[in-house]
Design a protein around this motif. Sequence first.
Motif, PDB file in Angstrom:
ATOM      1  N   PRO C 276      37.664  45.481  62.216  1.00 56.77           N
ATOM      2  CA  PRO C 276      37.899  44.577  63.353  1.00 56.77           C
ATOM      3  C   PRO C 276      38.954  43.524  62.978  1.00 56.77           C
ATOM      4  N   ALA C 277      39.440  42.832  63.993  1.00 58.91           N
ATOM      5  CA  ALA C 277      40.500  41.847  63.762  1.00 58.91           C
ATOM      6  C   ALA C 277      39.919  40.571  63.151  1.00 58.91           C
ATOM      7  N   VAL C 278      40.441  40.174  62.001  1.00 60.36           N
ATOM      8  CA  VAL C 278      39.907  38.975  61.354  1.00 60.36           C
ATOM      9  C   VAL C 278      40.489  37.735  62.027  1.00 60.36           C
ATOM     10  N   ARG C 279      39.640  36.741  62.193  1.00 61.98           N
ATOM     11  CA  ARG C 279      40.114  35.485  62.774  1.00 61.98           C
ATOM     12  C   ARG C 279      40.495  34.538  61.648  1.00 61.98           C
ATOM     13  N   MET C 280      41.511  33.710  61.919  1.00 58.85           N
ATOM     14  CA  MET C 280      41.999  32.864  60.852  1.00 58.85           C
ATOM     15  C   MET C 280      41.041  31.729  60.499  1.00 58.85           C
ATOM     16  N   ASP C 281      40.125  31.365  61.421  1.00 57.84           N
ATOM     17  CA  ASP C 281      39.172  30.321  61.032  1.00 57.84           C
ATOM     18  C   ASP C 281      38.280  30.814  59.900  1.00 57.84           C
ATOM     19  N   ARG C 282      38.168  32.132  59.771  1.00 59.51           N
ATOM     20  CA  ARG C 282      37.414  32.685  58.640  1.00 59.51           C
ATOM     21  C   ARG C 282      38.358  33.107  57.511  1.00 59.51           C
ATOM     22  N   PHE C 283      39.447  33.771  57.897  1.00 59.10           N
ATOM     23  CA  PHE C 283      40.289  34.383  56.861  1.00 59.10           C
ATOM     24  C   PHE C 283      41.076  33.341  56.073  1.00 59.10           C
ATOM     25  N   ALA C 284      41.502  32.252  56.727  1.00 56.66           N
ATOM     26  CA  ALA C 284      42.327  31.260  56.029  1.00 56.66           C
ATOM     27  C   ALA C 284      41.590  30.749  54.795  1.00 56.66           C
ATOM     28  N   GLU C 285      40.299  30.464  54.971  1.00 60.69           N
ATOM     29  CA  GLU C 285      39.537  29.947  53.839  1.00 60.69           C
ATOM     30  C   GLU C 285      39.437  31.004  52.741  1.00 60.69           C
ATOM     31  N   PHE C 286      39.201  32.233  53.154  1.00 62.28           N
ATOM     32  CA  PHE C 286      39.132  33.342  52.201  1.00 62.28           C
ATOM     33  C   PHE C 286      40.462  33.475  51.454  1.00 62.28           C
ATOM     34  N   ALA C 287      41.562  33.396  52.209  1.00 61.45           N
ATOM     35  CA  ALA C 287      42.877  33.545  51.587  1.00 61.45           C
ATOM     36  C   ALA C 287      43.121  32.444  50.558  1.00 61.45           C
ATOM     37  N   TRP C 288      42.730  31.228  50.913  1.00 70.22           N
ATOM     38  CA  TRP C 288      43.058  30.111  50.024  1.00 70.22           C
ATOM     39  C   TRP C 288      42.139  30.026  48.834  1.00 70.22           C
ATOM     40  N   ILE C 289      40.860  30.325  48.988  1.00 70.33           N
ATOM     41  CA  ILE C 289      40.008  30.135  47.812  1.00 70.33           C
ATOM     42  C   ILE C 289      39.638  31.437  47.126  1.00 70.33           C
ATOM     43  N   VAL C 290      40.025  32.563  47.681  1.00 74.21           N
ATOM     44  CA  VAL C 290      39.779  33.824  46.969  1.00 74.21           C
ATOM     45  C   VAL C 290      41.098  34.516  46.621  1.00 74.21           C
ATOM     46  N   LEU C 291      41.912  34.760  47.636  1.00 70.90           N
ATOM     47  CA  LEU C 291      43.120  35.554  47.379  1.00 70.90           C
ATOM     48  C   LEU C 291      44.138  34.813  46.515  1.00 70.90           C
ATOM     49  N   ILE C 292      44.360  33.536  46.784  1.00 70.14           N
ATOM     50  CA  ILE C 292      45.375  32.818  46.003  1.00 70.14           C
ATOM     51  C   ILE C 292      44.988  32.752  44.521  1.00 70.14           C
ATOM     52  N   PRO C 293      43.761  32.308  44.197  1.00 71.26           N
ATOM     53  CA  PRO C 293      43.403  32.336  42.771  1.00 71.26           C
ATOM     54  C   PRO C 293      43.511  33.737  42.158  1.00 71.26           C
ATOM     55  N   LEU C 294      43.087  34.750  42.916  1.00 76.12           N
ATOM     56  CA  LEU C 294      43.166  36.117  42.382  1.00 76.12           C
ATOM     57  C   LEU C 294      44.607  36.493  42.056  1.00 76.12           C
ATOM     58  N   THR C 295      45.526  36.191  42.997  1.00 70.19           N
ATOM     59  CA  THR C 295      46.919  36.587  42.759  1.00 70.19           C
ATOM     60  C   THR C 295      47.529  35.748  41.649  1.00 70.19           C
ATOM     61  N   ILE C 296      47.111  34.478  41.540  1.00 66.27           N
ATOM     62  CA  ILE C 296      47.644  33.659  40.450  1.00 66.27           C
ATOM     63  C   ILE C 296      47.170  34.231  39.112  1.00 66.27           C
ATOM     64  N   LEU C 297      45.900  34.614  39.057  1.00 68.54           N
ATOM     65  CA  LEU C 297      45.377  35.222  37.832  1.00 68.54           C
ATOM     66  C   LEU C 297      46.167  36.490  37.484  1.00 68.54           C
ATOM     67  N   GLN C 298      46.396  37.311  38.528  1.00 67.43           N
ATOM     68  CA  GLN C 298      47.160  38.536  38.314  1.00 67.43           C
ATOM     69  C   GLN C 298      48.553  38.211  37.765  1.00 67.43           C
ATOM     70  N   ALA C 299      49.197  37.201  38.370  1.00 65.84           N
ATOM     71  CA  ALA C 299      50.526  36.816  37.907  1.00 65.84           C
ATOM     72  C   ALA C 299      50.463  36.316  36.464  1.00 65.84           C
ATOM     73  N   LEU C 300      49.389  35.586  36.148  1.00 64.50           N
ATOM     74  CA  LEU C 300      49.237  35.062  34.787  1.00 64.50           C
ATOM     75  C   LEU C 300      49.118  36.203  33.783  1.00 64.50           C
ATOM     76  N   VAL C 301      48.268  37.169  34.100  1.00 63.06           N
ATOM     77  CA  VAL C 301      48.083  38.317  33.213  1.00 63.06           C
ATOM     78  C   VAL C 301      49.428  39.013  32.973  1.00 63.06           C
ATOM     79  N   VAL C 302      50.150  39.246  34.095  1.00 60.26           N
ATOM     80  CA  VAL C 302      51.429  39.933  33.985  1.00 60.26           C
ATOM     81  C   VAL C 302      52.401  39.098  33.153  1.00 60.26           C
ATOM     82  N   ALA C 303      52.418  37.780  33.380  1.00 61.83           N
ATOM     83  CA  ALA C 303      53.341  36.920  32.649  1.00 61.83           C
ATOM     84  C   ALA C 303      53.038  36.954  31.154  1.00 61.83           C
ATOM     85  N   VAL C 304      51.755  36.944  30.812  1.00 60.82           N
ATOM     86  CA  VAL C 304      51.381  36.977  29.392  1.00 60.82           C
ATOM     87  C   VAL C 304      51.825  38.301  28.765  1.00 60.82           C
TER      88      VAL C 304
END
Lengths: 185, 414, 309
Positions: C276-304
């Motif tokens: 179903p279509a995700v609403r941003m009132d739910r997804f924005a929080e998910f993106a900021w506190i789950v996806l961003i840290p995850l991608t930063i971690l991924q970038a960190l691993v790759v950088a190392v």
Amino acid sequence: MSTVLFWIFAVFAVVRGFLVFRLDSMARVTFALLASFLCVAAEVVLLGLDYLGVVIVLMMVMEMVIMAVFMIMYMMNPAGLMPMAMYHNKTGAMTLSVGTFAVLAAGIVLVDWPQRTGEPPRDPTFALGQALMGPHMLTMMTLGLVLFATIVATVVLATHRGRYDRFGDDLRDPAHDPIPGGAGR
Amino acid sequence: MGLNAALRRFAADVPHVLVAQSPAGTAARLAVENVLRVRGWPEAASPADADLLVVTGPEDPGLAEFFDQAWGQVPGPRARVHVPGADDAVGALDEGKSALAAAEPAAQHDSHSRPSRGGSDHQHDPSAGHGGDAGAHHDPGSDHQHGHGSGEDLPGGLAMAERGDDRDGLTLDQLHVPLGPVLPAWPAGLVLRTTVQGDVLQDVRVAGHRRAGPADAFWTAPWHRADTGHAVTIGEATRRRAGAHLDSLARVLTVVGWPDAACRARRVRDAVLASAPAAQVASAWFKLAGRLRRSRTLRWLTDGLGVLSSEEAAQAGVTGPALRASRASGDVSARWAIWLDELDELLPHVDDVGRLTDDVEPPRGQGGSAPLLAVLPDLLEGTEFATARLIVASFDPDLAELTSEELAAGFLDG
Amino acid sequence: MGEAPVWSVVVLPFAMAAAAYAAVAIDAALHARAAGRSVSVAGSMVRPLRSVVRLVIGQRRTTTAADLVLWRVGLVTVPVAAVSAAVVLPWGHVAVADLPVGVVWFNGMEILAWAAVWMAGWGPNSVFSLIGGYRFVAQGLAYELPHMFALITAATAAETLRVGGIVEAQSGLWFVVWMPVAFVVYLLSAAAMAFWGPFEAPLGTDLAGGAAAELSGVDRLVFVGGRWMLLVVAVAMSVPLFLGGGSGPVLPAWAWTFVKTAAVLAAVIWLGRRFPAVRMDRFAEFAWIVLIPLTILQALVVAVVVLAR
């Protein structure tokens, strides 16, 4: 070729910038300003600073869209379509802006610029960064991060729907999320 | 000219259809939706995307104005047909398709005579204030529009937006927007008079149009017939009840933005109502139900929205699935989950030949739809638009169920 | 990695349109299957053509007090952004322009969609359409940072912003193997950027079509067609970024690009219809506190890994 492009973008940038004062709709003004910035970005690319030019496009589009949202939010205006001047003190604003433009443009013509010696560097963006920051790049990056974190923290603490509103004055209440359901807290 | 006509015929083979239903037109709408699905004609979400306006159900003077307004927004080449009853669906849709294929090349002509939705002269029409539709503009003539500020220099003759405090304590613009009755997956005839700030609904009043007259509610028809002394089997009533739940479920799934699941729910609904054997219906249903129950995303999207506590529900006289859902978590998730549970129980009994008795309740309970309408404003105020749409869909009140006493009591007079 | 001849600039929009057409055909076939109709290849291929003809001959409409300038600029910007972003997309071993800052250019052009959808929603002066425009800005704020980090991760591993360079850096091992998080987040944000599938809220049915609610005729064709082109270019970019570009055995590079792009596109379209279509009132929080840290971690691993290499 690049001289022709330079003039085209330069004239567009100035015209678009001037339109900010002429147009009477909040939304159009914002996007006129955005168009002006995009022309500036094209000029920066013409200078050989590809990275900076493209980053200007990237940042300015985001910034101007968010600015449009905020401007329209704060100005009483039926969906921003009411005619509305973007400046107060018309003569003063006009004198100041045209005057500044004239002074800067005159500076370009009148200043005795030094002649180029040597070749442009292979990567001008890198060279520009070196010239501006030298060995302090890491310090500046860290400082930028700290500043940004400070801004975010200040907003979170200050906003009425921030930390204290959620967790109570002693920060011990169970979380009260005004828009619940996001990440399941 | 030959080429243009050929192109029109080619495009008219799959017209986009905007369905506008009057409360008594449920049977006709179901028939139309069935034909659309089988033929693969898309349903338009707004008049702008439609070629064919299909008005279902008996003529309803209260709604004619809304439907005319929607029709005014349909771009050419276009056609409009009326489907009074279920049997007229195929014929009317065929007629609409041939009308489209034969439509005059009116595009140029039309774009001058109808330069805009409503047009400028429309703005001075006192009835324009009731113009609620997919285009929902500033609703200039709205009956609670403030007096000043509607001067001639305003763009398009639209009224100035008002201001009001928002939930963050800022003073922001607010607009008066009627929602419905021509909206996708929206209860037929329902109009919500709302005050919106951005996409937050600040004030909601339930209005709407339902022709007072004979009891012509499709979903409760077996119970009505049983009351009037006809012999009705449990199976027939069960099919109707299951169909109602599936129809409501399809609406929730449409509003939540899951077109494939909504489509599958409608397929099961059509099979149930078309007297398909219980085993066949059940297998299709359990496949869909399993998918819905497994979908954590769906739950995540509907959890915590529009919570109706069991006390509030009981106080308002809410009955049926909505009352039972209020005893669980009372949110949108609970309401659609109750439909799933009840469907699991109902579908094996669609061929029961026993006689309908009082202990089999109608789809929305003995209390009907009036209490559902009554609880809406409190639940909707302060919600964001998408949330509000979900809450309305999760109650899915049927205006045709309102009795003449309830109409007289002013359930639709917001 | 080379650059295609100049005439490819003319071919590019048509190639993009053809790819978008194919994507619409796949989508139509999947929808027909859900609706219980028999699906034929011919039928699925003709159906989008009917829609195109219908929109081309259909009447264009305006609304009361519309801001026509911004409205039309917004509509046209969507396909323009998609084609501009596709300039750096490599086809086999050639791209129309293999810019030294290709990844940033790609992201910069994608960002134009922010302005485009907002203007398209703003223009008609209609509440639903405007809410749709605002929804996309909220969506942009949610997906853009994870998207950037996913792009940066690939660029970090290749130590270049040139898309060709990123493809060359995968000659040994595809990036998807050791940066799966970045790959998944990239595809997620690609769908969000094209406001398609589970991220269709800006054009939501609940909003009667949202930013597209008032569009008809050619206007709708340009906007919705441009939206499909955005999806195609964003999904196609995952091939050079994470799936080794045109590299593969036996087949020539252009064929591998085609096969991989088609496979990812079909998979994304198939998967997209299952949510179903995700609403941003739910997804924005998910993106900021789950996806961003995850991608930063991924970038960190790759950088190392890059530093240690």
